[in-house]
Design an enzyme around this catalytic site. Structure first.
Site, PDB file in Angstrom:
ATOM      1  N   LYS A 146       0.824  -1.205   0.000  1.00 46.60           N
ATOM      2  CA  LYS A 146       0.000   0.000   0.000  1.00 46.60           C
ATOM      3  C   LYS A 146       0.862   1.261   0.000  1.00 46.60           C
ATOM      4  CE  LYS A 146      -1.819  -1.267   3.809  1.00 46.60           C
ATOM      5  NZ  LYS A 146      -2.620  -1.452   5.040  1.00 46.60           N
ATOM      6  N   THR A 165      -7.228  10.532   8.238  1.00 47.49           N
ATOM      7  CA  THR A 165      -6.969   9.234   7.614  1.00 47.49           C
ATOM      8  C   THR A 165      -6.760   8.143   8.658  1.00 47.49           C
ATOM      9  OG1 THR A 165      -4.611   9.801   7.470  1.00 47.49           O
ATOM     10  CG2 THR A 165      -5.978  10.238   5.525  1.00 47.49           C
ATOM     11  N   GLY A 178      -7.197   5.001  10.618  1.00 51.38           N
ATOM     12  CA  GLY A 178      -7.890   3.740  10.362  1.00 51.38           C
ATOM     13  C   GLY A 178      -7.920   3.301   8.918  1.00 51.38           C
ATOM     14  N   THR A 179      -7.154   3.955   8.054  1.00 50.08           N
ATOM     15  CA  THR A 179      -7.204   3.581   6.630  1.00 50.08           C
ATOM     16  C   THR A 179      -6.741   2.137   6.412  1.00 50.08           C
ATOM     17  OG1 THR A 179      -5.039   4.642   6.377  1.00 50.08           O
ATOM     18  CG2 THR A 179      -6.957   5.897   5.675  1.00 50.08           C
ATOM     19  N   GLY A 180      -5.675   1.727   7.096  1.00 54.75           N
ATOM     20  CA  GLY A 180      -5.178   0.368   6.915  1.00 54.75           C
ATOM     21  C   GLY A 180      -6.188  -0.673   7.359  1.00 54.75           C
ATOM     22  N   CYS A 181      -6.772  -0.466   8.527  1.00 63.74           N
ATOM     23  CA  CYS A 181      -7.799  -1.381   9.039  1.00 63.74           C
ATOM     24  C   CYS A 181      -8.990  -1.441   8.087  1.00 63.74           C
ATOM     25  CB  CYS A 181      -8.281  -0.907  10.409  1.00 63.74           C
ATOM     26  SG  CYS A 181      -6.995  -0.678  11.644  1.00 63.74           S
TER      27      CYS A 181
END
Length: 277
Positions: A183, A216, A218-221
């Site tokens: 990512k 942003t 929590g974008t990965g979760c």
């Protein structure tokens, strides 16, 4: 107990709790729900956390974590599992053992550091993640800093050249996961580039213009949970990543509408469901 069969796509998240609601298991449940699946949850740690930072972390006892996993898998017809914050090597090993009979998709998001910079994975747990959990994964979803840690590369060494990123993705793939989504949200360019490497000759490259927002958290979760949701619905790996990428970008674009907290606010998980009046 025999697992009941269900036409409803069910996803289980194994992750830490974020009291601020923007990341962790709360973000997972929101993303899974927004993308049309039923979310079951296993809490691995309790964090005292808001948009500014993490003030405390309390690991849930390992036997309680594994009991949660057992309770869900012996009753619910889970199609996919998303694994996030595990905190310790002992917990990594216990989770791997608890899901060893599971035959569905497993998405591993190697959560190491919160948006605020607070450590969410003990350093000694990285080796367990590499040796035990990643080989169990259908998909591994690291960002650039996480990829560097997994490969033992200095954190500042990020080469955003496409060929260099593909090479790094293949190195991550060699750790044993079926596929790797590298990512690009932590990149420096005005375009975020994500790459799905799955051992085929063609790398799936997804791009999106970088959104000018600090919200942003929590974008990965959210990304990994959305992928798990689409896999539970029967999407192929590539279609699941593409659909989740589209959903997440829109959630980031709409994040400023929420006005949550004083720091890094969450993305708008329910941008397709309701608007701020």
């Amino acid at each position: 107990m025999t697992t009941s069969k269900s036409n409803t796509p069910i996803v289980m998240t194994i992750a830490g709790s974020d009291s601020g609601g923007g990341a962790g298991i709360q973000a997972d449940i929101k993303a899974m729900s927004a993308n049309g699946t039923y979310a079951a949850s296993v809490v691995t740690a309790i964090t005292a956390q808001n948009t500014i930072g993490v003030s405390a972390v309390h690991p849930v006892p390992i036997d309680v974590v594994t009991a949660q996993i057992h309770s869900v898998l012996t009753d619910l017809d889970v199609k996919a599992i998303k694994i996030g914050m595990l905190f310790s090597s002992e917990l990594v090993s216990a989770v791997v053992k608890a899901i060893e009979g599971f035959t569905g998709e497993v998405v591993v998001d190697p959560v190491m550091v919160a948006k605020s910079g607070d450590l969410l994975l003990q350093n000694e747990a990285v080796e367990a993640l590499i040796s035990e959990l990643i080989p169990r994964a259908t998909m591994l979803t690291p960002n650039y800093p996480e990829a560097n840690v997994l490969l033992g590369i200095p954190s500042e060494a990020v080469n955003e050249d496409k060929h260099s990123l593909i090479e790094q993705g293949n190195q991550l793939l060699a750790l044993g996961a079926t596929s790797v989504l590298l990512k690009g949200g932590h990149g420096a360019s005005n375009t975020c580039t994500d790459m799905l490497i799955d051992g085929t000759s063609e790398t799936l490259v997804l791009t999106a213009p970088r959104v000018n927002t600090r919200n942003t958290h929590g974008t990965g979760c959210t990304y990994s949970s959305s992928i798990a949701a689409y896999l539970a619905k029967g999407f192929s790996l590539r279609d699941a990543v593409t659909a989740a990428h589209t959903y997440l970008h829109a959630a980031i674009q709409r994040a400023d509408e929420l006005e949550i907290g004083k720091g890094h606010g969450p993305v708008h998980h329910f941008h397709n469901c309701w608007n701020i009046q």
